[in-house]
Write a protein that holds these residues in place. Structure first.
Motif, PDB file in Angstrom:
ATOM      1  N   GLY A  36       0.793  -1.216   0.000  1.00 41.33           N
ATOM      2  CA  GLY A  36       0.000   0.000   0.000  1.00 41.33           C
ATOM      3  C   GLY A  36       0.831   1.275   0.000  1.00 41.33           C
ATOM      4  O   GLY A  36       0.316   2.355  -0.262  1.00 41.33           O
ATOM      5  N   THR A  37       2.121   1.161   0.291  1.00 40.38           N
ATOM      6  CA  THR A  37       3.004   2.322   0.330  1.00 40.38           C
ATOM      7  C   THR A  37       3.386   2.740  -1.083  1.00 40.38           C
ATOM      8  O   THR A  37       3.742   1.911  -1.909  1.00 40.38           O
ATOM      9  CB  THR A  37       4.284   1.993   1.132  1.00 40.38           C
ATOM     10  OG1 THR A  37       3.923   1.556   2.432  1.00 40.38           O
ATOM     11  CG2 THR A  37       5.186   3.204   1.234  1.00 40.38           C
ATOM     12  N   GLU A  38       3.319   4.048  -1.357  1.00 39.49           N
ATOM     13  CA  GLU A  38       3.702   4.567  -2.659  1.00 39.49           C
ATOM     14  C   GLU A  38       5.146   5.056  -2.620  1.00 39.49           C
ATOM     15  O   GLU A  38       5.614   5.549  -1.595  1.00 39.49           O
ATOM     16  CB  GLU A  38       2.771   5.698  -3.087  1.00 39.49           C
ATOM     17  CG  GLU A  38       1.381   5.205  -3.379  1.00 39.49           C
ATOM     18  CD  GLU A  38       0.478   6.263  -3.982  1.00 39.49           C
ATOM     19  OE1 GLU A  38       0.907   7.418  -4.159  1.00 39.49           O
ATOM     20  OE2 GLU A  38      -0.680   5.917  -4.272  1.00 39.49           O
ATOM     21  N   LEU A  39       5.831   4.931  -3.745  1.00 42.62           N
ATOM     22  CA  LEU A  39       7.209   5.373  -3.855  1.00 42.62           C
ATOM     23  C   LEU A  39       7.438   5.994  -5.225  1.00 42.62           C
ATOM     24  O   LEU A  39       6.702   5.747  -6.160  1.00 42.62           O
ATOM     25  CB  LEU A  39       8.176   4.212  -3.622  1.00 42.62           C
ATOM     26  CG  LEU A  39       8.061   2.981  -4.530  1.00 42.62           C
ATOM     27  CD1 LEU A  39       8.965   3.135  -5.751  1.00 42.62           C
ATOM     28  CD2 LEU A  39       8.442   1.749  -3.754  1.00 42.62           C
ATOM     29  N   ILE A  40       8.478   6.828  -5.314  1.00 48.07           N
ATOM     30  CA  ILE A  40       8.871   7.467  -6.563  1.00 48.07           C
ATOM     31  C   ILE A  40      10.358   7.226  -6.776  1.00 48.07           C
ATOM     32  O   ILE A  40      11.154   7.397  -5.853  1.00 48.07           O
ATOM     33  CB  ILE A  40       8.608   8.987  -6.525  1.00 48.07           C
ATOM     34  CG1 ILE A  40       7.132   9.263  -6.308  1.00 48.07           C
ATOM     35  CG2 ILE A  40       9.103   9.662  -7.801  1.00 48.07           C
ATOM     36  CD1 ILE A  40       6.801  10.723  -6.068  1.00 48.07           C
ATOM     37  N   VAL A  41      10.736   6.827  -7.985  1.00 48.62           N
ATOM     38  CA  VAL A  41      12.148   6.637  -8.317  1.00 48.62           C
ATOM     39  C   VAL A  41      12.743   8.018  -8.578  1.00 48.62           C
ATOM     40  O   VAL A  41      12.277   8.751  -9.447  1.00 48.62           O
ATOM     41  CB  VAL A  41      12.327   5.735  -9.560  1.00 48.62           C
ATOM     42  CG1 VAL A  41      13.789   5.622  -9.922  1.00 48.62           C
ATOM     43  CG2 VAL A  41      11.730   4.362  -9.306  1.00 48.62           C
ATOM     44  N   HIS A  54      12.042   7.726  -3.207  1.00 48.78           N
ATOM     45  CA  HIS A  54      11.476   8.559  -2.160  1.00 48.78           C
ATOM     46  C   HIS A  54      10.233   7.844  -1.662  1.00 48.78           C
ATOM     47  O   HIS A  54       9.340   7.523  -2.437  1.00 48.78           O
ATOM     48  CB  HIS A  54      11.112   9.940  -2.703  1.00 48.78           C
ATOM     49  CG  HIS A  54      12.284  10.852  -2.742  1.00 48.78           C
ATOM     50  ND1 HIS A  54      12.242  12.127  -2.270  1.00 48.78           N
ATOM     51  CD2 HIS A  54      13.546  10.669  -3.185  1.00 48.78           C
ATOM     52  CE1 HIS A  54      13.422  12.689  -2.428  1.00 48.78           C
ATOM     53  NE2 HIS A  54      14.221  11.820  -2.996  1.00 48.78           N
ATOM     54  N   VAL A  55      10.218   7.587  -0.373  1.00 50.31           N
ATOM     55  CA  VAL A  55       9.119   6.859   0.237  1.00 50.31           C
ATOM     56  C   VAL A  55       8.881   7.420   1.638  1.00 50.31           C
ATOM     57  O   VAL A  55       9.827   7.639   2.391  1.00 50.31           O
ATOM     58  CB  VAL A  55       9.400   5.339   0.266  1.00 50.31           C
ATOM     59  CG1 VAL A  55      10.637   4.999   1.058  1.00 50.31           C
ATOM     60  CG2 VAL A  55       8.228   4.561   0.789  1.00 50.31           C
ATOM     61  N   ARG A  56       7.631   7.728   1.947  1.00 49.81           N
ATOM     62  CA  ARG A  56       7.241   8.232   3.270  1.00 49.81           C
ATOM     63  C   ARG A  56       8.065   9.441   3.713  1.00 49.81           C
ATOM     64  O   ARG A  56       8.413   9.577   4.879  1.00 49.81           O
ATOM     65  CB  ARG A  56       7.336   7.136   4.311  1.00 49.81           C
ATOM     66  CG  ARG A  56       6.377   5.994   4.049  1.00 49.81           C
ATOM     67  CD  ARG A  56       6.470   4.947   5.147  1.00 49.81           C
ATOM     68  NE  ARG A  56       5.592   3.847   4.883  1.00 49.81           N
ATOM     69  CZ  ARG A  56       4.387   3.711   5.421  1.00 49.81           C
ATOM     70  NH1 ARG A  56       3.924   4.610   6.243  1.00 49.81           N
ATOM     71  NH2 ARG A  56       3.648   2.662   5.127  1.00 49.81           N
ATOM     72  N   GLY A  57       8.434  10.309   2.767  1.00 50.41           N
ATOM     73  CA  GLY A  57       9.132  11.552   3.105  1.00 50.41           C
ATOM     74  C   GLY A  57      10.633  11.453   3.243  1.00 50.41           C
ATOM     75  O   GLY A  57      11.275  12.409   3.663  1.00 50.41           O
ATOM     76  N   PHE A  58      11.234  10.321   2.920  1.00 50.40           N
ATOM     77  CA  PHE A  58      12.689  10.228   2.975  1.00 50.40           C
ATOM     78  C   PHE A  58      13.223   9.503   1.754  1.00 50.40           C
ATOM     79  O   PHE A  58      12.493   8.838   1.035  1.00 50.40           O
ATOM     80  CB  PHE A  58      13.174   9.551   4.268  1.00 50.40           C
ATOM     81  CG  PHE A  58      12.804   8.105   4.408  1.00 50.40           C
ATOM     82  CD1 PHE A  58      13.677   7.112   4.000  1.00 50.40           C
ATOM     83  CD2 PHE A  58      11.605   7.724   4.980  1.00 50.40           C
ATOM     84  CE1 PHE A  58      13.346   5.778   4.134  1.00 50.40           C
ATOM     85  CE2 PHE A  58      11.271   6.388   5.123  1.00 50.40           C
ATOM     86  CZ  PHE A  58      12.142   5.417   4.701  1.00 50.40           C
TER      87      PHE A  58
END
Length: 77
Positions: A36-41, A54-58
């Motif tokens: 369910g967690t979103e991430l960006i390369v 970048h995931v959960r602000g870090f």
């Protein structure tokens, strides 16, 4: 979809963690990489490994082989 198939700027959501080394799976989970967690390369090293996401602000750097336990689905912007 796998992390190694993604390009800079791609956004994805973690669907599940496939079987792999149990200790490493627990490490990924403790870093917040759960379904369910979103991430960006955000970056890819010149030789392709590691990849920064970048995931959960870090920002988090993962080796492609180690991140292969992450099953992802693309999120359209």
């Amino acid at each position: 979809m796998r992390l190694k198939d993604m390009k800079i700027g791609d956004k994805a959501r973690i669907v599940r963690l496939s079987s792999g080394e149990k200790g490493y799976r627990h490490r990924l989970i403790s870093m917040g990489l759960i379904p369910g967690t979103e991430l960006i390369v955000s970056r890819i090293a010149p030789l392709g490994d590691p990849v920064e996401i970048h995931v959960r602000g870090f920002a988090l750097s993962l080796r492609k082989e180690e991140a292969s336990v992450l099953q992802l689905e693309e999120v359209l912007a």
